[in-house]
Design an enzyme around this catalytic site. Structure first.
Site, short mmCIF file in Angstrom:
data_model
loop_
_atom_site.label_atom_id
_atom_site.label_comp_id
_atom_site.label_asym_id
_atom_site.label_seq_id
_atom_site.Cartn_x
_atom_site.Cartn_y
_atom_site.Cartn_z
N PHE A 143 14.40 4.36 26.44
CA PHE A 143 15.25 4.16 25.27
C PHE A 143 15.29 2.68 24.88
CE2 PHE A 143 19.24 3.29 23.14
CZ PHE A 143 19.33 4.32 22.21
N GLU A 162 44.85 21.78 20.33
CA GLU A 162 43.93 20.73 20.78
C GLU A 162 44.64 19.87 21.80
OE1 GLU A 162 42.54 18.52 17.27
OE2 GLU A 162 42.84 20.40 16.21
N LYS A 170 45.91 16.25 23.08
CA LYS A 170 46.31 15.02 22.41
C LYS A 170 45.67 13.86 23.18
CE LYS A 170 50.44 12.96 20.38
NZ LYS A 170 50.34 11.59 20.85
N CYS A 203 65.85 -19.50 43.94
CA CYS A 203 64.44 -19.28 43.59
C CYS A 203 63.58 -19.14 44.85
CB CYS A 203 63.93 -20.44 42.74
SG CYS A 203 62.17 -20.32 42.37
N CYS A 212 65.05 -19.48 37.06
CA CYS A 212 65.08 -20.66 37.92
C CYS A 212 65.11 -21.87 36.98
CB CYS A 212 63.84 -20.72 38.80
SG CYS A 212 63.62 -22.34 39.55
N CYS A 235 59.41 -26.51 39.85
CA CYS A 235 59.12 -25.21 40.45
C CYS A 235 57.63 -24.88 40.25
CB CYS A 235 60.02 -24.16 39.78
SG CYS A 235 59.88 -22.52 40.46
P1 AMP Z 1 52.27 9.70 18.12
O1 AMP Z 1 51.51 8.39 18.15
O2 AMP Z 1 52.92 10.04 19.41
O3 AMP Z 1 53.15 9.82 16.89
O4 AMP Z 1 51.18 10.81 17.94
C1 AMP Z 1 50.41 10.90 16.79
C2 AMP Z 1 49.02 10.48 17.08
O5 AMP Z 1 48.39 11.33 18.01
C3 AMP Z 1 48.15 10.57 15.88
O6 AMP Z 1 48.27 9.44 15.06
C4 AMP Z 1 46.77 10.66 16.49
O7 AMP Z 1 46.22 9.35 16.57
C5 AMP Z 1 47.00 11.12 17.90
N1 AMP Z 1 46.25 12.32 18.29
C6 AMP Z 1 45.59 12.45 19.45
N2 AMP Z 1 44.97 13.63 19.54
C7 AMP Z 1 45.21 14.29 18.39
C8 AMP Z 1 44.83 15.56 17.89
N3 AMP Z 1 44.07 16.41 18.59
N4 AMP Z 1 45.26 15.90 16.65
C9 AMP Z 1 46.04 15.06 15.92
N5 AMP Z 1 46.43 13.85 16.35
C10 AMP Z 1 46.04 13.46 17.58
ZN ZN Z 2 61.96 -22.20 41.19
#
Ligand code: AMP
Ligand code: ZN
Length: 665
Positions: free
Chosen positions: A34, A111, A113, A403, A421, A427
C-alpha cells in the site's frame, strides 16, 4: 496508458484498499504494498500538479496547516438528544410517541451512542466538500483538512447517493489506538491523555493536519439530512449509506416492539465492554422519517429520538491512604490511593477527592471501603463509603493544616473550596509550576525546553524564577542530564527568541492568578503597557469590561509584592515586550464601545476572524448568539436562516459588511 489514466487508476485502487482496510476491516494487500503505491501516486502528483484533486487518497497524509478554523453555519441545525436514565422514562417516552402519532404502528431503530465528538460532513455530487464540528448546534468550525486525514471517511462516494446532503456522525478514538498513543507519550515523558473522547475532539482542532493523520481516529455515522433523499426510514438510510462507502456499525437494529427495544438496551448494557470503542448509551429513534416529521422538535432536541444512558460502572475497594498534591497556584488536591481494582477494563489505583468539603461530606477515611465510579473520565471518582465495612478503629479524616511540600500553614479563602499553600515564593512545586506555565505554548512558547528541564534546572539551583531563564548560559546547561551541545544551544536560543512574544502573552505568562489568556488580552488592550497596569487601582481595573473584583484584587496584590515587581523589572531589562506594539496600537478606537455584535455568514473584503478582530479593536464585543442584548448582526453571504428569523423577531438591525465599515469611519 496516459499519465492522467495512470494517476486515476492509482487513486481508484488506493481508495478501494483504504475502504477495505478502514471501513470493512478486511485488507487485501500488505501495508508495504500500500505504501509503495501511495508513494508512487505522490510522486506523480508532484510531477504533474495539473492533475491535483482534493479527493485524492494522498490528502490523507495531511500537511496542511490551519491557523484559524472558519466558523460555518450549519444548513440544518445539529440537535442534542434528550436523555433517559431508567426504563420507566423510556417507556413513558414511547407512550408519548404513540399518543403523538394517534396510535399508528411505530417501529424503532436502535443504535449505540458512540462517545466522541460530533461532526457534520457535507457531500456534493459524491465528493466530500466540508466537515464542520457541532459547535453550538447552529454553527461550528470548519475542520475539513483535518477530517480528510481520517481514512474511514470516504472522500468520494459510490452507488446511488443523493446529489447533496449532510451526514452526521461521531469522531471517535478506539481504545487500542488511545492506549498506544498514551504509551508513546509516557515514553517521551509527556502526560498521558485523560480519555478517548476529549482526545478525539481535541484532535479536530489541531493546526497541523499531519499530526491529525498520525492519530488513529475513526468516524461512525448515524444520520443524514438534506433534500430529495432516497430513503424513507432511518434503518433503510443506515443500510444505503453503508453501500455508498460510509462506516456504519452493524450493531444498529430495527425493533418492532418496545419489548425488543428493551432487549436491545439490556444486551448492550452488558456487551458494550467488548466493543473496541467507548459507548455511553443507546439511541432509540422512530424509524419512519414521515413519523419523525410529524413528531418534530423541541427547542433543543428531536421528539422522535431518545438516548438511554448506561449507568457508569461501579466497584468497591479499600482506600489505603489519602495524599495531597500541590499545584502551580498552590492549590491543594487530596488524592485517594486505592487498593488496585479492575474497573471498566482498566486497573484503578488513584481517585480524586476534590477538596476538604468533599471529604467531609462523604466522611471518607483511610481504611474505608469506598465505591468508585468511572464517568467519562479516566481518573475515576469516589462516590461513597460502604459504612458496613468501616473498621471499628477508624478515625475521621483530619485535613492537613500544613503544606506537604514546604511545611507552610495552609489557608482557605472565604467562599473557596480549595486550600492553598501561601508560600508561593518558596514552595518547590509552585516555583517550578510557575516557570512551566511561563514557558508553555500559549505563553512564552519557549522551544527546546520542557517541564522536566525546568525541574532539572531548578533542582540544580540554576533557576529560582522565570526571570533567571534569561541569564542562563550554554556552559551552565550543558553538563545537565540528557543535555548535549546542540540541545543546550537550542534551549538558550529558544529563551532568546521569546523576547519577541507580544505583550498580552507576556502578561499571561507572568502567572497572575485569574489572569488567563482572555483576561490578559483585555488588560493589555485597556492599559496598553505594564506600567499602567502596575499602577492601576481597583477602580481603574474593574472599569475594564469583564474584569471583576476578584481579578482586579489579584492583579493589585501581584504588583504589591516586591519580588514580583523586581522580576518584572528584570524581564524588562532583558528586552521582553511590556507594551503593545505600534501596529497593535494603530487601528484601535472606542467607536463601538460596549456594543455587542453577532457575525454571521461569509464576507467579501475580510475574513470572519478579521471582522471579529476589528469589532474588538474598536471597543465592541463579539457575541456568539443573538439575544436581546445584541446591538447589530453583521451579515455576509449565506447567513443562517434561523439567525435571520431570530434577529428579525427581536427587532435587531441586520447590517452588511459595508455598513459596518462605515461605522468605523
Ligand atoms: P448529548 O451530547 O448527550 O446531548 O448526546 C447527543 C449526541 O450524541 C449527539 O450530538 C451525537 O453527537 C451523539 N451520538 C452518538 N451516537 C449517536 C447515534 N447513534 N445517533 C445520534 N446521535 C448520536
Ligand atoms: Zn508549600
Amino acid at each position: 496508458m496516459s499519465i492522467k489514466e495512470k494517476i486515476d487508476a492509482l487513486r481508484q485502487e488506493l481508495s478501494t484498499h483504504n475502504y477495505n482496510y478502514y471501513v470493512l476491516d478486511a485488507p487485501v494487500i500488505s501495508d508495504f504494498e500500500f505504501d509503495r503505491k501511495l508513494s508512487e501516486l505522490q510522486a506523480l502528483e508532484e510531477q504533474y500538479p495539473e492533475y491535483k484533486d482534493a479527493t485524492s487518497p494522498t490528502v490523507r497524509v495531511g500537511g496542511m496547516i490551519t491557523k484559524n478554523f472558519e466558523t460555518v453555519v450549519h444548513e440544518y441545525r445539529m440537535y442534542s438528544l434528550d436523555n433517559s436514565y431508567s426504563k420507566e422514562d423510556l417507556l413513558d417516552w414511547e407512550k408519548r410517541i404513540q399518543k403523538g402519532l394517534g396510535d399508528a404502528p411505530v417501529e424503532f431503530t436502535c443504535e449505540l451512542k458512540y462517545d466522541g465528538a460530533s461532526i457534520s460532513l457535507t457531500y456534493e455530487s459524491g465528493g466530500l466538500v466540508r466537515a464542520v464540528t457541532r459547535g453550538d448546534g447552529f454553527q461550528g468550525d470548519d475542520v475539513t483538512t483535518n477530517i480528510k486525514t481520517i481514512r474511514s471517511i470516504p472522500l468520494a462516494l459510490k452507488g446511488d447517493y443523493p446529489l447533496k446532503f449532510d451526514i452526521r456522525g461521531e469522531i471517535i478514538l478506539p481504545f487500542e489506538g488511545f492506549i498506544k498513543m498514551n504509551q508513546e507519550r509516557i515514553e517521551i515523558g509527556e502526560e498521558p491523555y485523560m480519555n478517548p473522547r476529549n482526545t478525539a475532539s481535541g484532535s479536530l482542532k489541531l493546526q497541523d493536519s499531519a499530526l491529525v493523520a498520525q492519530r488513529p481516529l475513526d468516524c461512525l455515522l448515524y444520520s443524514i439530512v438534506g433534500n430529495n433523499l432516497n430513503f424513507a426510514t432511518q434503518f433503510e438510510m443506515l443500510g444505503k449509506a453503508r453501500t455508498w462507502g460510509f462506516k456504519i456499525p452493524t450493531t444498529a437494529k430495527l425493533c418492532k416492539t418496545t419489548d425488543e427495544v428493551m432487549q436491545y438496551v439490556d444486551y448492550w448494557d452488558v456487551h458494550r465492554h467488548q466493543l473496541p470503542y467507548e459507548t455511553d448509551g443507546v439511541v432509540i429513534k422512530v424509524n419512519s422519517l414521515q413519523q419523525q416529521e410529524e413528531l418534530g422538535y423541541t427547542a433543543k432536541s428531536p421528539r422522535w429520538a431518545m438516548a438511554f444512558k448506561f449507568k457508569a460502572e461501579q466497584v468497591s475497594t479499600v482506600l489505603e491512604k489519602i495524599t495531597y498534591q500541590v499545584g502551580r497556584t498552590g492549590a491543594i488536591t487530596p488524592v485517594a490511593n486505592l487498593r488496585p481494582v479492575l474497573l471498566a477494563g482498566t486497573t484503578v489505583k488513584r481517585a480524586s477527592l476534590h477538596n476538604a468539603d468533599q471529604i467531609a461530606k462523604l466522611d471518607v477515611r483511610e481504611g474505608d471501603t469506598v465505591f468508585v465510579e468511572k464517568g467519562g473520565e479516566i481518573i475515576p471518582k469516589i462516590i461513597g463509603v460502604d459504612f458496613d465495612k468501616r473498621p471499628p478503629s477508624s478515625h475521621p479524616t483530619v485535613y492537613i493544616s500544613h503544606c506537604p511540600e514546604c511545611g507552610t500553614e495552609l489557608v482557605r479563602q472565604e467562599g473557596e473550596a480549595q486550600h492553598f499553600c501561601p508560600n508561593d515564593m518558596g514552595c518547590p512545586p509552585q516555583i517550578t509550576g510557575r516557570i512551566q506555565h511561563f514557558i508553555s505554548r500559549k505563553a512564552m512558547d519557549i522551544e527546546g525546553m520542557g517541564n522536566e528541564t525546568v525541574e532539572l534546572l531548578f533542582k540544580e539551583g540554576l533557576i529560582e524564577n522565570y526571570a533567571d531563564l534569561y541569564t542562563l548560559t550554554k556552559e551552565q546547561v550543558m553538563p545537565l542530564e540528557r543535555m548535549a551541545e546542540k540541545s543546550a544551544e537550542n534551549l538558550i536560543q529558544g529563551v532568546a527568541a521569546s523576547r519577541s512574544i507580544p505583550f498580552e502573552r507576556v502578561l499571561f505568562a507572568l502567572g497572575i492568578r485569574y489572569v488567563g489568556e482572555t483576561v490578559a488580552k483585555k488588560l493589555a488592550k485597556a492599559f496598553k503597557n505594564i506600567d499602567a497596569i502596575r499602577t492601576a487601582d481597583m477602580e481603574a481595573l474593574t472599569a475594564v469590561d469583564e474584569i471583576g473584583e476578584r481579578i482586579a484584587q489579584s492583579v493589585v496584590s501581584f504588583f504589591k509584592n516586591d519580588a514580583n515587581r523586581d522580576m518584572v523589572d528584570r524581564l524588562k531589562s532583558y528586552g521582553l515586550q511590556f507594551s503593545l506594539s505600534e501596529s497593535q496600537l494603530a487601528n484601535q478606537t472606542d467607536v463601538l464601545q460596549g456594543q455587542i455584535f453577532v457575525v454571521s455568514g461569509v464576507f467579501e473584503a475580510v475574513s470572519r476572524e478579521e471582522l471579529k478582530k476589528m469589532i474588538e479593536d474598536n471597543g465592541g464585543k463579539v457575541g456568539s448568539s443573538i439575544s436581546s442584548k445584541t446591538a447589530f448582526v453583521v451579515a455576509g453571504d449565506n447567513m443562517g436562516p434561523s439567525k435571520k428569523t431570530k434577529a428579525e423577531s427581536l427587532g435587531i438591525p441586520i447590517i452588511s459588511e459595508e455598513d459596518f465599515m462605515k461605522m468605523l469611519k
